[in-house]
Design a protein around this motif. Structure first.
Motif, PDB file in Angstrom:
ATOM      1  N   SER A 100      -5.951   3.958  59.653  1.00 25.18           N
ATOM      2  CA  SER A 100      -7.079   3.316  60.102  1.00 25.18           C
ATOM      3  C   SER A 100      -7.245   1.705  60.384  1.00 25.18           C
ATOM      4  CB  SER A 100      -8.612   3.584  59.305  1.00 25.18           C
ATOM      5  OG  SER A 100      -8.421   2.742  58.160  1.00 25.18           O
ATOM      6  N   PHE A 101      -8.074   1.517  61.311  1.00 26.18           N
ATOM      7  CA  PHE A 101      -8.067  -0.107  61.540  1.00 26.18           C
ATOM      8  C   PHE A 101      -9.773  -0.342  61.251  1.00 26.18           C
ATOM      9  CE2 PHE A 101      -8.880  -3.703  64.046  1.00 26.18           C
ATOM     10  CZ  PHE A 101      -7.599  -4.659  63.889  1.00 26.18           C
ATOM     11  N   SER A 102     -10.123  -0.937  60.170  1.00 27.36           N
ATOM     12  CA  SER A 102     -11.792  -0.942  59.785  1.00 27.36           C
ATOM     13  C   SER A 102     -12.367  -1.928  60.695  1.00 27.36           C
ATOM     14  CB  SER A 102     -11.399  -1.826  58.542  1.00 27.36           C
ATOM     15  OG  SER A 102     -11.299  -3.136  58.800  1.00 27.36           O
ATOM     16  N   VAL A 103     -13.674  -1.288  60.736  1.00 27.60           N
ATOM     17  CA  VAL A 103     -14.941  -1.788  61.268  1.00 27.60           C
ATOM     18  C   VAL A 103     -14.909  -3.370  61.304  1.00 27.60           C
ATOM     19  CG1 VAL A 103     -17.294  -2.010  61.654  1.00 27.60           C
ATOM     20  CG2 VAL A 103     -15.918   0.354  61.713  1.00 27.60           C
ATOM     21  N   ALA A 104     -14.860  -3.610  59.933  1.00 28.95           N
ATOM     22  CA  ALA A 104     -14.836  -5.082  59.364  1.00 28.95           C
ATOM     23  C   ALA A 104     -13.918  -6.043  60.226  1.00 28.95           C
ATOM     24  CB  ALA A 104     -14.579  -5.337  57.962  1.00 28.95           C
ATOM     25  N   LEU A 105     -12.815  -5.881  60.476  1.00 25.81           N
ATOM     26  CA  LEU A 105     -11.780  -6.465  61.083  1.00 25.81           C
ATOM     27  C   LEU A 105     -12.119  -6.451  62.852  1.00 25.81           C
ATOM     28  CD1 LEU A 105      -8.414  -5.135  60.137  1.00 25.81           C
ATOM     29  CD2 LEU A 105      -9.361  -7.272  59.594  1.00 25.81           C
ATOM     30  N   CYS A 106     -12.746  -5.403  63.112  1.00 24.94           N
ATOM     31  CA  CYS A 106     -13.547  -5.338  64.680  1.00 24.94           C
ATOM     32  C   CYS A 106     -14.620  -6.587  64.644  1.00 24.94           C
ATOM     33  CB  CYS A 106     -13.731  -4.110  65.035  1.00 24.94           C
ATOM     34  SG  CYS A 106     -12.197  -2.865  64.910  1.00 24.94           S
ATOM     35  N   GLN A 107     -15.341  -6.726  63.607  1.00 26.60           N
ATOM     36  CA  GLN A 107     -16.219  -7.468  63.692  1.00 26.60           C
ATOM     37  C   GLN A 107     -16.073  -9.087  63.033  1.00 26.60           C
ATOM     38  OE1 GLN A 107     -19.240  -4.988  61.662  1.00 26.60           O
ATOM     39  NE2 GLN A 107     -19.734  -4.273  63.919  1.00 26.60           N
ATOM     40  N   SER A 108     -14.839  -9.245  62.877  1.00 22.26           N
ATOM     41  CA  SER A 108     -14.518 -10.550  62.140  1.00 22.26           C
ATOM     42  C   SER A 108     -14.049 -11.566  63.383  1.00 22.26           C
ATOM     43  CB  SER A 108     -13.072 -10.471  61.331  1.00 22.26           C
ATOM     44  OG  SER A 108     -12.129 -10.286  62.078  1.00 22.26           O
ATOM     45  N   THR A 109     -13.674 -12.764  62.922  1.00 21.18           N
ATOM     46  CA  THR A 109     -13.211 -13.820  64.059  1.00 21.18           C
ATOM     47  C   THR A 109     -12.419 -13.503  64.891  1.00 21.18           C
ATOM     48  OG1 THR A 109     -11.996 -14.762  62.261  1.00 21.18           O
ATOM     49  CG2 THR A 109     -14.284 -15.645  62.376  1.00 21.18           C
ATOM     50  N   LEU A 110     -11.476 -12.514  64.592  1.00 22.58           N
ATOM     51  CA  LEU A 110     -10.677 -11.620  65.611  1.00 22.58           C
ATOM     52  C   LEU A 110     -11.241 -11.530  66.883  1.00 22.58           C
ATOM     53  CD1 LEU A 110      -8.398  -9.392  63.025  1.00 22.58           C
ATOM     54  CD2 LEU A 110      -8.245 -11.839  63.603  1.00 22.58           C
ATOM     55  N   GLN A 111     -12.438 -11.244  67.009  1.00 27.16           N
ATOM     56  CA  GLN A 111     -13.146 -11.056  68.152  1.00 27.16           C
ATOM     57  C   GLN A 111     -12.749 -12.222  69.209  1.00 27.16           C
ATOM     58  OE1 GLN A 111     -17.206 -10.589  67.702  1.00 27.16           O
ATOM     59  NE2 GLN A 111     -16.991  -8.544  66.556  1.00 27.16           N
ATOM     60  N   LYS A 112     -12.545 -13.483  68.754  1.00 22.76           N
ATOM     61  CA  LYS A 112     -12.404 -14.348  69.668  1.00 22.76           C
ATOM     62  C   LYS A 112     -10.879 -14.995  69.618  1.00 22.76           C
ATOM     63  CE  LYS A 112     -17.031 -16.507  68.433  1.00 22.76           C
ATOM     64  NZ  LYS A 112     -17.864 -17.650  67.762  1.00 22.76           N
ATOM     65  N   SER A 113     -10.270 -14.581  68.722  1.00 23.88           N
ATOM     66  CA  SER A 113      -8.723 -15.063  68.775  1.00 23.88           C
ATOM     67  C   SER A 113      -7.648 -14.002  69.197  1.00 23.88           C
ATOM     68  CB  SER A 113      -8.304 -15.787  67.419  1.00 23.88           C
ATOM     69  OG  SER A 113      -8.501 -14.771  66.394  1.00 23.88           O
ATOM     70  N   LEU A 114      -7.906 -12.913  68.743  1.00 28.17           N
ATOM     71  CA  LEU A 114      -6.719 -11.902  68.697  1.00 28.17           C
ATOM     72  C   LEU A 114      -6.491 -11.658  70.165  1.00 28.17           C
ATOM     73  CD1 LEU A 114      -4.685 -10.452  66.710  1.00 28.17           C
ATOM     74  CD2 LEU A 114      -6.322  -8.362  66.873  1.00 28.17           C
ATOM     75  N   ARG A 115      -5.220 -11.630  70.677  1.00 28.18           N
ATOM     76  CA  ARG A 115      -4.574 -11.463  72.067  1.00 28.18           C
ATOM     77  C   ARG A 115      -3.732 -10.232  71.884  1.00 28.18           C
ATOM     78  NH1 ARG A 115      -7.902 -15.243  72.004  1.00 28.18           N
ATOM     79  NH2 ARG A 115      -7.743 -17.015  73.283  1.00 28.18           N
ATOM     80  N   CYS A 116      -2.957  -9.893  71.131  1.00 28.64           N
ATOM     81  CA  CYS A 116      -1.939  -8.994  71.097  1.00 28.64           C
ATOM     82  C   CYS A 116      -2.057  -8.290  69.569  1.00 28.64           C
ATOM     83  CB  CYS A 116      -0.650  -9.700  71.208  1.00 28.64           C
ATOM     84  SG  CYS A 116      -0.231 -10.547  72.574  1.00 28.64           S
ATOM     85  N   LEU A 117      -1.871  -6.870  69.784  1.00 26.03           N
ATOM     86  CA  LEU A 117      -2.045  -6.111  68.764  1.00 26.03           C
ATOM     87  C   LEU A 117      -1.196  -5.089  68.706  1.00 26.03           C
ATOM     88  CD1 LEU A 117      -3.526  -5.574  65.886  1.00 26.03           C
ATOM     89  CD2 LEU A 117      -5.289  -4.256  67.149  1.00 26.03           C
ATOM     90  N   ASP A 118      -0.297  -5.064  67.758  1.00 26.17           N
ATOM     91  CA  ASP A 118       0.863  -3.792  67.698  1.00 26.17           C
ATOM     92  C   ASP A 118       0.226  -2.967  66.578  1.00 26.17           C
ATOM     93  OD1 ASP A 118       2.948  -2.008  67.921  1.00 26.17           O
ATOM     94  OD2 ASP A 118       4.315  -3.706  68.319  1.00 26.17           O
ATOM     95  N   LEU A 119      -0.074  -1.572  66.746  1.00 25.40           N
ATOM     96  CA  LEU A 119      -0.296  -0.723  65.866  1.00 25.40           C
ATOM     97  C   LEU A 119       0.537   0.390  65.991  1.00 25.40           C
ATOM     98  CD1 LEU A 119      -4.269  -0.932  65.815  1.00 25.40           C
ATOM     99  CD2 LEU A 119      -2.637  -1.597  64.108  1.00 25.40           C
ATOM    100  N   SER A 120       1.626   0.501  66.611  1.00 21.85           N
ATOM    101  CA  SER A 120       2.548   1.601  66.874  1.00 21.85           C
ATOM    102  C   SER A 120       3.252   2.045  65.619  1.00 21.85           C
ATOM    103  CB  SER A 120       3.508   1.363  67.855  1.00 21.85           C
ATOM    104  OG  SER A 120       4.226   0.223  67.754  1.00 21.85           O
ATOM    105  N   LYS A 121       3.685   3.342  65.723  1.00 16.49           N
ATOM    106  CA  LYS A 121       4.474   3.931  64.603  1.00 16.49           C
ATOM    107  C   LYS A 121       3.414   4.050  63.167  1.00 16.49           C
ATOM    108  CE  LYS A 121       8.938   3.515  66.472  1.00 16.49           C
ATOM    109  NZ  LYS A 121      10.403   3.009  66.325  1.00 16.49           N
ATOM    110  N   ASN A 122       2.293   4.386  63.288  1.00 16.20           N
ATOM    111  CA  ASN A 122       1.527   4.443  61.906  1.00 16.20           C
ATOM    112  C   ASN A 122       1.057   5.896  62.039  1.00 16.20           C
ATOM    113  OD1 ASN A 122       1.020   1.865  60.367  1.00 16.20           O
ATOM    114  ND2 ASN A 122       1.137   1.238  62.569  1.00 16.20           N
ATOM    115  N   LYS A 123      -0.233   6.052  61.327  1.00 17.54           N
ATOM    116  CA  LYS A 123      -0.576   7.410  61.018  1.00 17.54           C
ATOM    117  C   LYS A 123      -2.205   7.491  61.420  1.00 17.54           C
ATOM    118  CE  LYS A 123       2.414   8.458  57.315  1.00 17.54           C
ATOM    119  NZ  LYS A 123       2.529   8.933  56.076  1.00 17.54           N
ATOM    120  N   ILE A 124      -2.522   6.624  62.405  1.00 16.65           N
ATOM    121  CA  ILE A 124      -3.855   6.352  62.926  1.00 16.65           C
ATOM    122  C   ILE A 124      -4.404   7.386  64.099  1.00 16.65           C
ATOM    123  CG2 ILE A 124      -5.680   4.958  64.144  1.00 16.65           C
ATOM    124  CD1 ILE A 124      -3.657   2.592  63.323  1.00 16.65           C
TER     125      ILE A 124
END
Length: 391
Positions: free
Chosen positions: A191-215
């Motif tokens: 999973s990718f938590s709601v807390a991370l989605c609502q953190s300061t990553l909202q303003k900074s995160l540009r590139c996210l690689d979640l490939s090859k997991n079990k989501i």
């Protein structure tokens, strides 16, 4: 007395010779030193001013550990400049003066901005990561959780934790206010938590690689990461994408190949991509008959929810119960632009992916570039007016 800084040595003679300075500083250790001639003993502290010898600036770099000595003249740090001025005037300097010794390599580690670790044996266990790091890669290290020492690196812009065994992400990753790239490829995330989605990553995160997991699914709040430009979701177990994908207006690169997606969300058509890869999903054929969940009259919950969302009335858990906030967060968007909660008509249509992306990887081995898209209608009138879309 030592100062860790960037130093540029400028020669005022170069312009007269038709030459220019490099204009670029280097990491260095700047020392304020005092050395007596070899034929005379060094004067003790508290001796007369006339017995003192002039201080000098001593600059050591990683390439020149023995250092180069310069006449004391300037510094960017106010306290250091004051000490230089006092020493230059022959006054007593209260700060301890350094001896003229070569600088150790360890003193330059504080200035490291990039560290790449690709094996367990190189992973630091007994010492912290340099606090100045901006890029940290720890791949193939067998990590089962995120090292909390990484979360103290407040200057971190790129964090690569690929090819490990991490099962869960701490919410404190969201405290890395400068983090722009996060690589979690080839881990055991579910999973990718709601807390991370609502953190300061909202303003900074540009590139996210979640490939090859079990989501299997991403939360609806995932679409609050609106600065994302590159998103990789390949080789997971995704059965759906967040239905508010259209809110990712800055997204340009999307790869979600080799998942279990049966269809795309209705807002997917609002994306403007440069590259799209949805190869290897289990896209279903559009259903001929729509799913009808209309109620007449509308329930009080449905009417209230539509009023709040259509009029953009602010809401939150301090104002209304948390479960109602979740209902509002998961409301569907009708093709007319209005919202619906649990009273709607659901239909499926086919979309050519070239309408949202410049470059499209074929979705199957048959050369197809079309995929089914779910559409919602808030009323029978909206459905009838848009029936051409479902043919």
């Amino acid at each position: 007395m030592k100062l860790h800084c960037e130093v540029e040595v400028v020669s005022r003679h170069l312009p007269a010779l038709g030459l220019r300075n490099r204009g670029k500083g280097v990491r260095a250790v700047l020392s304020l030193c005092q050395q007596a001639p070899r034929t005379q003993p060094r004067p003790r502290a508290g001796s007369e001013r006339g017995g003192r010898h002039p201080a000098c600036l001593f600059i050591s770099t990683l390439k020149d550990k023995s250092g180069t000595r310069y006449e004391a003249s300037a510094s960017s740090l106010k306290g250091f400049l004051s000490a230089v001025r006092l020493a230059h005037r022959g006054c007593d300097v209260e700060a301890p003066l350094s001896t003229l010794t070569p600088v150790k390599t360890s003193e330059f580690e504080k200035f490291k901005t990039k560290m790449v670790i690709t094996s367990k044996k190189d992973y630091p266990l007994s010492k912290n990561f340099p606090c100045s790091l901006e890029h940290l890669q720890t791949s193939y290290c067998g990590l089962i959780r995120v090292d909390m020492r990484m979360l103290c690196l407040k200057n971190l812009r790129k964090l690569d934790l690929s090819h490990n065994h991490i099962k869960k992400l701490p919410a404190t990753i969201g405290d890395l206010i400068h983090l722009q790239e996060l690589n979690l490829n080839d881990n055991h995330l579910e999973s990718f938590s709601v807390a991370l989605c609502q953190s300061t990553l909202q303003k900074s995160l540009r590139c996210l690689d979640l490939s090859k997991n079990k989501i299997k699914a991403l939360p609806v709040q995932f679409c609050q990461l609106r600065e994302l430009t590159d998103l990789k979701l390949d080789d997971n177990e995704l059965i759906r994408l967040p239905f508010k994908m259209g809110q990712l207006t800055n997204l340009r690169f999307l790869s979600a190949a080799q998942n279990k997606l049966p269809f795309l969300p209705s807002e997917f058509k609002n994306l403007t991509l440069e590259y799209l890869d949805l190869f290897g999903n289990i896209f279903e054929q559009p259903k001929v008959l729509p799913v009808i969940k209309l109620q007449t009259p509308l329930t009080l919950l449905e009417s209230s929810a539509r009023a709040v969302l259509d009029n953009r009335i602010p809401y939150g858990s301090p104002i209304i119960p948390f479960h109602l906030c979740q209902d509002l967060d998961t409301a569907k968007t009708c093709v007319c632009g209005r919202f619906c909660l649990s009273c709607f008509i659901q239909g499926t249509t086919t979309m050519n992916l070239h309408s949202v992306a410049h470059t499209v990887v074929l979705v199957d081995n048959m050369g197809g570039t079309e995929a089914p898209v779910i559409s919602y209608f808030c009323s029978l009138a909206c459905y009838v007016n848009s029936c051409d879309m479902l043919k």
